[in-house]
Design a protein around this motif. Sequence first.
Motif, PDB file in Angstrom:
ATOM      1  N   GLN A  68      -5.712   9.394  -4.366  1.00 52.75           N
ATOM      2  CA  GLN A  68      -5.513   7.969  -4.098  1.00 52.75           C
ATOM      3  C   GLN A  68      -4.119   7.517  -4.532  1.00 52.75           C
ATOM      4  N   ALA A  69      -3.647   8.046  -5.649  1.00 49.71           N
ATOM      5  CA  ALA A  69      -2.300   7.697  -6.110  1.00 49.71           C
ATOM      6  C   ALA A  69      -1.254   8.164  -5.102  1.00 49.71           C
ATOM      7  N   LEU A  70      -1.378   9.399  -4.653  1.00 45.33           N
ATOM      8  CA  LEU A  70      -0.447   9.917  -3.651  1.00 45.33           C
ATOM      9  C   LEU A  70      -0.541   9.118  -2.353  1.00 45.33           C
ATOM     10  N   GLY A  71      -1.769   8.802  -1.970  1.00 41.23           N
ATOM     11  CA  GLY A  71      -1.973   8.090  -0.717  1.00 41.23           C
ATOM     12  C   GLY A  71      -1.435   6.680  -0.733  1.00 41.23           C
ATOM     13  N   VAL A  72      -1.615   5.972  -1.852  1.00 39.78           N
ATOM     14  CA  VAL A  72      -1.169   4.582  -1.884  1.00 39.78           C
ATOM     15  C   VAL A  72       0.358   4.499  -1.878  1.00 39.78           C
ATOM     16  N   VAL A  73       1.020   5.420  -2.557  1.00 40.91           N
ATOM     17  CA  VAL A  73       2.489   5.412  -2.535  1.00 40.91           C
ATOM     18  C   VAL A  73       2.989   5.742  -1.132  1.00 40.91           C
ATOM     19  N   LYS A  74       2.309   6.634  -0.449  1.00 39.53           N
ATOM     20  CA  LYS A  74       2.681   6.954   0.933  1.00 39.53           C
ATOM     21  C   LYS A  74       2.556   5.718   1.827  1.00 39.53           C
ATOM     22  N   ARG A  75       1.468   4.959   1.659  1.00 40.86           N
ATOM     23  CA  ARG A  75       1.278   3.749   2.466  1.00 40.86           C
ATOM     24  C   ARG A  75       2.346   2.707   2.148  1.00 40.86           C
ATOM     25  N   ILE A  76       2.682   2.603   0.874  1.00 38.81           N
ATOM     26  CA  ILE A  76       3.718   1.642   0.472  1.00 38.81           C
ATOM     27  C   ILE A  76       5.056   2.023   1.089  1.00 38.81           C
ATOM     28  N   TYR A  77       5.373   3.309   1.026  1.00 35.86           N
ATOM     29  CA  TYR A  77       6.635   3.773   1.613  1.00 35.86           C
ATOM     30  C   TYR A  77       6.663   3.539   3.116  1.00 35.86           C
ATOM     31  N   GLU A  78       5.558   3.792   3.779  1.00 34.74           N
ATOM     32  CA  GLU A  78       5.509   3.577   5.226  1.00 34.74           C
ATOM     33  C   GLU A  78       5.687   2.102   5.576  1.00 34.74           C
TER      34      GLU A  78
END
Length: 257
Positions: A68-78
């Motif tokens: 979830q941590a990896l995923g949320v940062v990815k969404r923020i970056y996108e």
Amino acid sequence: MDQRVPVAIVTGGASGLGRSVVERLISQQIHVAIVDVSKEAGQIAEELDSKSDKEVRFFQADVSDKEQALGVVKRIYEHFERVDYLVNAAGIITRAPAAEVAATDLKRVIDINLIGSAFMCQAVYPYMKEVSGGSIVNFGSMLAHYGSKNLLTYAASKGGVLQVTQCLAVEWAGEYIRVNSVSPGYIETPLSSGATKDPVFKERILSRTPQRRFGKPEEVAAVVYFLLSDEASFVTGVDIPIDGGLLAGDPALFPPA
């Protein structure tokens, strides 16, 4: 989205000291992504967004879960197309005599306060490395610096945060990623309202605080912003107490829980 505007991620940014940090960052013309496990944080993000010309957006995630941590940062970056700053302000506290600490409480506090902070640092690393720079501020505590009754889990988690901060600062310096921490003392927040209203406990705290007062959330936010900013470009791997001088005093006077 204007890619020239810096972007900060603030875990636990919808309440307490985290919210004060968000408000300070907005005032400095920085977009903010608030990460929280509770959907209620979304309402706070919308409220802050409506009052600012910079974007404040809510992203739900449990930071103690690495995926979830990896995923949320990815969404923020996108969404923002950049990640410049990370503030790990999410945290919980439990109180119990050391011999009676429940395994579930120990694991939960360590997972959120320590492991969650480490996972979020890992998650932002590739994005900061890609642009050769970034700044991270973790939230420690004055209780990471001395022992106290009934706070084994919290103090242990925050002590770990300080070590994570130092290790990452050394390892990531070559990528121009700075990692620091702050250790707030007694600050006027909803969490400390019991102390501020109880005259006996309040006097115990103030008698051990050289400045003889509680700190203000905006004073913590100011130090966090300094550490994130280029004004602290040669500062990494340090922990700054924000405690009115408490840690500088006589260790024998440190207040028990």
